[in-house]
Structures are given as C-alpha cells and as structure tokens.
Design a protein around this motif. Structure first.
Motif, PDB file in Angstrom:
ATOM      1  N   UNK A   1     -11.358  -3.324   4.383  1.00  0.00           N
ATOM      2  CA  UNK A   1     -10.278  -2.656   3.638  1.00  0.00           C
ATOM      3  C   UNK A   1      -9.200  -2.080   4.552  1.00  0.00           C
ATOM      4  N   UNK A   2      -9.616  -1.450   5.654  1.00  0.00           N
ATOM      5  CA  UNK A   2      -8.627  -0.834   6.549  1.00  0.00           C
ATOM      6  C   UNK A   2      -7.718  -1.876   7.179  1.00  0.00           C
ATOM      7  N   UNK A   3      -8.303  -2.996   7.633  1.00  0.00           N
ATOM      8  CA  UNK A   3      -7.497  -4.033   8.273  1.00  0.00           C
ATOM      9  C   UNK A   3      -6.569  -4.704   7.278  1.00  0.00           C
ATOM     10  N   UNK A   4      -7.066  -4.988   6.073  1.00  0.00           N
ATOM     11  CA  UNK A   4      -6.220  -5.604   5.054  1.00  0.00           C
ATOM     12  C   UNK A   4      -5.085  -4.673   4.647  1.00  0.00           C
ATOM     13  N   UNK A   5      -5.387  -3.380   4.516  1.00  0.00           N
ATOM     14  CA  UNK A   5      -4.351  -2.416   4.150  1.00  0.00           C
ATOM     15  C   UNK A   5      -3.283  -2.334   5.228  1.00  0.00           C
ATOM     16  N   UNK A   6      -3.706  -2.290   6.468  1.00  0.00           N
ATOM     17  CA  UNK A   6      -2.752  -2.222   7.587  1.00  0.00           C
ATOM     18  C   UNK A   6      -1.892  -3.473   7.638  1.00  0.00           C
ATOM     19  N   UNK A   7      -2.524  -4.643   7.470  1.00  0.00           N
ATOM     20  CA  UNK A   7      -1.787  -5.904   7.512  1.00  0.00           C
ATOM     21  C   UNK A   7      -0.783  -6.000   6.376  1.00  0.00           C
ATOM     22  N   UNK A   8      -1.201  -5.618   5.166  1.00  0.00           N
ATOM     23  CA  UNK A   8      -0.313  -5.705   4.007  1.00  0.00           C
ATOM     24  C   UNK A   8       0.852  -4.740   4.141  1.00  0.00           C
ATOM     25  N   UNK A   9       0.588  -3.529   4.585  1.00  0.00           N
ATOM     26  CA  UNK A   9       1.648  -2.533   4.730  1.00  0.00           C
ATOM     27  C   UNK A   9       2.662  -2.955   5.786  1.00  0.00           C
ATOM     28  N   UNK A  10       2.155  -3.576   6.844  1.00  0.00           N
ATOM     29  CA  UNK A  10       3.043  -3.988   7.936  1.00  0.00           C
ATOM     30  C   UNK A  10       4.037  -5.059   7.510  1.00  0.00           C
ATOM     31  N   UNK A  11       3.767  -5.757   6.418  1.00  0.00           N
ATOM     32  CA  UNK A  11       4.688  -6.784   5.944  1.00  0.00           C
ATOM     33  C   UNK A  11       5.987  -6.180   5.402  1.00  0.00           C
ATOM     34  N   UNK A  12       5.959  -4.901   5.028  1.00  0.00           N
ATOM     35  CA  UNK A  12       7.166  -4.242   4.538  1.00  0.00           C
ATOM     36  C   UNK A  12       7.657  -4.792   3.218  1.00  0.00           C
ATOM     37  N   UNK A  13       6.751  -5.249   2.365  1.00  0.00           N
ATOM     38  CA  UNK A  13       7.143  -5.865   1.102  1.00  0.00           C
ATOM     39  C   UNK A  13       7.030  -4.879  -0.069  1.00  0.00           C
ATOM     40  N   UNK A  14       5.914  -4.913  -0.774  1.00  0.00           N
ATOM     41  CA  UNK A  14       5.809  -4.157  -2.020  1.00  0.00           C
ATOM     42  C   UNK A  14       4.554  -3.295  -2.087  1.00  0.00           C
ATOM     43  N   UNK A  15       4.012  -2.909  -0.944  1.00  0.00           N
ATOM     44  CA  UNK A  15       2.918  -1.958  -0.938  1.00  0.00           C
ATOM     45  C   UNK A  15       1.550  -2.598  -1.082  1.00  0.00           C
ATOM     46  N   UNK A  16       0.516  -1.764  -0.920  1.00  0.00           N
ATOM     47  CA  UNK A  16      -0.855  -2.257  -0.988  1.00  0.00           C
ATOM     48  C   UNK A  16      -1.792  -1.110  -1.309  1.00  0.00           C
ATOM     49  N   UNK A  17      -2.976  -1.452  -1.827  1.00  0.00           N
ATOM     50  CA  UNK A  17      -3.966  -0.434  -2.201  1.00  0.00           C
ATOM     51  C   UNK A  17      -5.379  -0.952  -1.978  1.00  0.00           C
ATOM     52  N   UNK A  18      -5.642  -1.548  -0.817  1.00  0.00           N
ATOM     53  CA  UNK A  18      -6.999  -1.972  -0.484  1.00  0.00           C
ATOM     54  C   UNK A  18      -7.871  -0.730  -0.260  1.00  0.00           C
ATOM     55  N   UNK A  19      -9.084  -0.757  -0.805  1.00  0.00           N
ATOM     56  CA  UNK A  19      -9.994   0.384  -0.687  1.00  0.00           C
ATOM     57  C   UNK A  19     -11.422  -0.109  -0.482  1.00  0.00           C
ATOM     58  N   UNK A  20     -12.264   0.708   0.146  1.00  0.00           N
ATOM     59  CA  UNK A  20     -13.702   0.387   0.157  1.00  0.00           C
ATOM     60  C   UNK A  20     -14.250   0.479  -1.265  1.00  0.00           C
TER      61      UNK A  20
END
Length: 473
Positions: free
Chosen positions: A435-454
C-alpha cells in the motif's frame, strides 16, 4: 447504538429504479445488435487506431502511440454491451498513450449474452494475434481486466503463460459466476420470503429480460416499504449481509463501527440506487450464457451463513432493537430453501466462469473496499483458491479506500500497472505492490490523487461449495 426509531426521510424513488431497468434493457439491446466494424486503420500525429473483426464476429480495436515503448496492454472489458474497448477509461487511455503504451481489446462475441464468458478469453487471445500481425511482436504483453473482465483477466493469467507476461485486475469478479449467483440468490430469497411472503416472486430461470426486471421491481418496492419500520430495516440488513453489501455508500461519511443504524441506512442507499435491477439483469445474462440456473439454496443453513458474515453483529443488534426474533426468521429461511440448480448450468459455469485454479504469471489485483457490485470479499475467496493451487507467490492484492465499483483514479490504475511491470522486469515483487509503495507511486504522478490503504477483506458470505443433487425444481 442509535435508536432504531430514528426517522428516515428518504425512500427509493421508483423512477430511479425504473431508470436502472431501462438502462439495463438498453445495454442488452445494444449488446445483441452491435455489428463489428470492418478492418480499418486511422493514423494521426499522436499514433494509430486500428479496428478489425474476428472469425466469430467479435470486433477488436487497438491504439498504438507514435512513440511506442514496446509494451502492449490487452484489456478485458466488464459486463455490459459487447463493444470493443481497450482501456478502463478515456483518462487512463490518454495517460497510458502518453507514456508510450499500446492498447488492444475485443468486444467478445456480440451474438450471445452480455455475460460473454463463453467467448471472452478466446477472443482476447485472437485479438492479440490480430493486433501483433499488424504492429509486430511487442517486447512485453500485459493483460488488464475490469469487473467481469477481471474474471476474464484471471483466466488469462491462468492460461496465458508464454503469451502474456503479467496481469493487472481491477475490481475483478474473481470469485466466479456461481459464487456470484449464489450469494445474490440468498439476498433475493431473504427479501422475498421475509418482506413479501406468499407472493411467489420468481428468483431464478427467467424467461426474458422483462421477467428479470419485474422481479427487480417487486423486490425493490418491498425494500422501499420495509425501510419505514424498525422490523423492515432489520430484515433489509439481513439480506444485505447475505449480499455482501458494504455499509458505506457514495456521498456519505463512513459509518462508525458500531453505528448499526447508519450502516443499514447506507446499505439501503445502495438499494435505493437500483442495485437489484442490475443483480436480476445480470442473473438473466448468466442464465443465458450457461444454459440454465447455476445457483441453489436447498440445504443452506442460513443461521450458519449469517454467523460467517462480517455484518452479523449489525444484524443481531438491529433485530434486538426491533423486537424481532432473528432465530425465527432464519428458521423460516431454512424451511423454505428449496431452489436447486440445473446440473448442466453448474458444469458450464465451472468451465467458463470460474478462476483461481492456478496462475501462470504474476497477477496484481486492485479493489475498492466498499464495492457494491463486486464485493471486495471476492478477493479473499480468490486468494484462498490461488494459495490452494500453490501459486500465492505470483499473486498480490491491493486495496483502495473508496466507495463504489471500479471507482479508481487514473493515478491508482497507472501506479498499479507500474508495480506489475516492476515484478515482470525484475522477477520479484519486492515492496512494489505494498500500500505504501503504490500510494507513493500514484501520488508522484501528479494526476488525480490516490487512496491505497492496508486492508484485509472479510470472508465472502456464500455458504456452499457444490450443489447436493442438483435437479430442476
């Protein structure tokens, strides 16, 4: 706990349910009349759009960017019109084309049911052949599937070794068609027997889409009426538990863990949006596809079924508050449980509409935690089957904290694809799908946000493995 007499000020608008029925009928009509386009190619400065037709009449499309990175994405679309699609959304397509990915996908055979599992996997592989004949062999091929297409995608992940390098599932219906129809039957049966006893509502073996729509409207009307009393709300919660229906609805704050009344209120909101129209329309499509009824409740112990549901405490609390005897209702359900399956339909669904018998490649599944149409608990069922097959090292599952079916952001989808590529390229997942890696990767794209969670899903409330003496009833 809130008092069970808390006033309710909203009721199901019949127009909303009828609109859902109309949409479903329209989808069916489109699906059965779509004519594949002839082979064609359109070139622009941004890239090339290809179309063609397979031998069974299925249409295929592909989009190839001008600067192709060598990776081809084979997209399996969800339940609905059998029209070719090659991406989960227009925004995802735009982003992936900009990153250099080529995409392709088929309609599946347009001459059958919208539950097109009889042809979908075959048509996807045939699309891969047709597209690579036009653009050349890709450096890497990844399968992507959404909703019902997530089930197709899981089948491709099982069968496509040597042709596909990895797979990404989005909100996938990975528990398969028979589990789906069985837990939906439990909910429909509970609504019919407890809210409108003696009405003789048809729950299986629909003769037409109109028959399915009539059942949906009868059951929705019953839910609407029941929502006005504490006793009715308790019984709606019982049916919602059997349906694996989340207690978190769109546009609402997530209810507190023991706010039983608010949880039921939000489950009712799903019913108010016309979910039963899609449940019954989907059942009709599955029955068309597998040649009969593949679900049953004969022999089901509804007390035991409820005991295994994550919603059991809510149901018990609402029954106590309403002064209802839960044991009596469950015993009534047991007494009336007489629906049996058609053996040929069960066999056909096992052959065409199941997954989890093993994996031939890495698979990353992503799911929202409050999915009203494909409950997140399906991921638990699928994961256990994959582990039983000994392929758990190939599977990763990730979760997004959001309500609704397939309501991923573009960033969440693209980040998941990048995590899959990490596994395919390096041979190890490492922490790419956490979850942490996916959240970081998605946020870094600068698109439309993310909400990955354990998150760990509860068990799917389904309560049977195979029918006992499946005969026509």
């Amino acid at each position: 706990m809130r008092a069970s007499t808390r006033p309710r000020t909203h009721h199901t608008p019949r127009t909303r349910v009828r609109a859902a029925l109309t949409i479903l009928a329209t989808l069916t009509s489109v699906a059965l009349t779509t004519v594949p386009a002839p082979a064609a190619q359109a070139d622009t400065a941004a890239g090339t759009h290809l179309t063609g037709t397979l031998s069974d009449g299925a249409a295929w499309i592909a989009d190839v960017p001008a600067r192709w990175n060598g990776t081809l994405l084979l997209f399996s679309h969800g339940f609905g019109p059998t029209v070719a699609r090659d991406a989960p959304s227009d925004d995802v397509r735009t982003e992936l084309l900009a990153e250099g990915y080529a995409m392709a996908g088929s309609s599946y055979d347009p001459r059958g049911s919208m539950w097109a599992l009889n042809s979908a996997e075959r048509d996807q592989f045939a699309t891969l052949d047709a597209v690579t004949a036009r653009i050349g062999a890709p450096r890497r091929t990844l399968a992507v599937g959404q909703s019902m297409g997530g089930l197709v995608n899981a089948q491709i992940a099982r069968d496509g070794a040597g042709r596909i390098d990895g797979a990404l599932g989005l909100c996938g219906l990975v528990a398969g068609g028979t589990d789906l129809d069985n837990y939906q039957l439990d909910a429909e049966y509970a609504l019919a027997r407890l809210l409108v006893p003696g009405k003789g509502i048809d729950l299986v073996r629909f003769g037409s889409a109109d028959d399915a729509a009539a059942t949906a409207e009868q059951l929705t009307d019953a839910v609407t009426a029941a929502q006005s009393t504490p006793q009715g709300r308790a019984r709606i919660a019982l049916a919602a538990a059997f349906l694996n229906l989340p207690a978190w609805a769109p546009g609402k704050d997530r209810p507190a863990p023991t706010d039983w009344a608010d949880q039921e209120d939000q489950q009712y909101a799903w019913f108010a949006q016309g979910i039963l129209a899609f449940v019954e329309g989907g059942r009709y499509a599955v029955e068309q596809s597998v040649g009969g009824n593949n679900s049953w409740n004969q022999g089901v112990d509804y007390a035991r079924l409820l005991a295994g549901s994550v919603h059991a405490p809510q149901v018990r609390a609402l029954y106590r508050a309403a002064g209802l005897d839960l044991g009596a209702d469950l015993a009534s359900l047991n007494r009336g449980a007489s629906i049996t399956a058609d053996p040929g339909a069960v066999r056909a669904a096992q052959r065409t509409s199941s997954a989890g018998q093993g994996l031939g490649m890495p698979l990353l599944d992503v799911h929202t935690i409050a999915d009203n149409l494909v409950p997140v608990e399906q991921e638990r069922q699928f994961g256990e089957r994959v582990r039983a097959a000994g392929d758990d090292a190939l599977l990763r599952q990730a979760y997004v904290e959001r309500q609704g079916h397939c309501t991923f952001t573009t960033a969440e989808t693209v980040a998941a694809l990048h995590a899959l590529e990490h596994r395919v390229t390096g041979g190890h997942w490492d922490d790419a799908a956490t979850p942490a890696a996916l959240q970081k990767s998605a946020t870094a794209l600068g698109l439309d946000g993310a909400a990955y969670v354990p998150y760990r899903p509860a068990r799917l409330t389904v309560g049977r493995d195979r029918p006992a003496h499946p005969t026509h009833h």
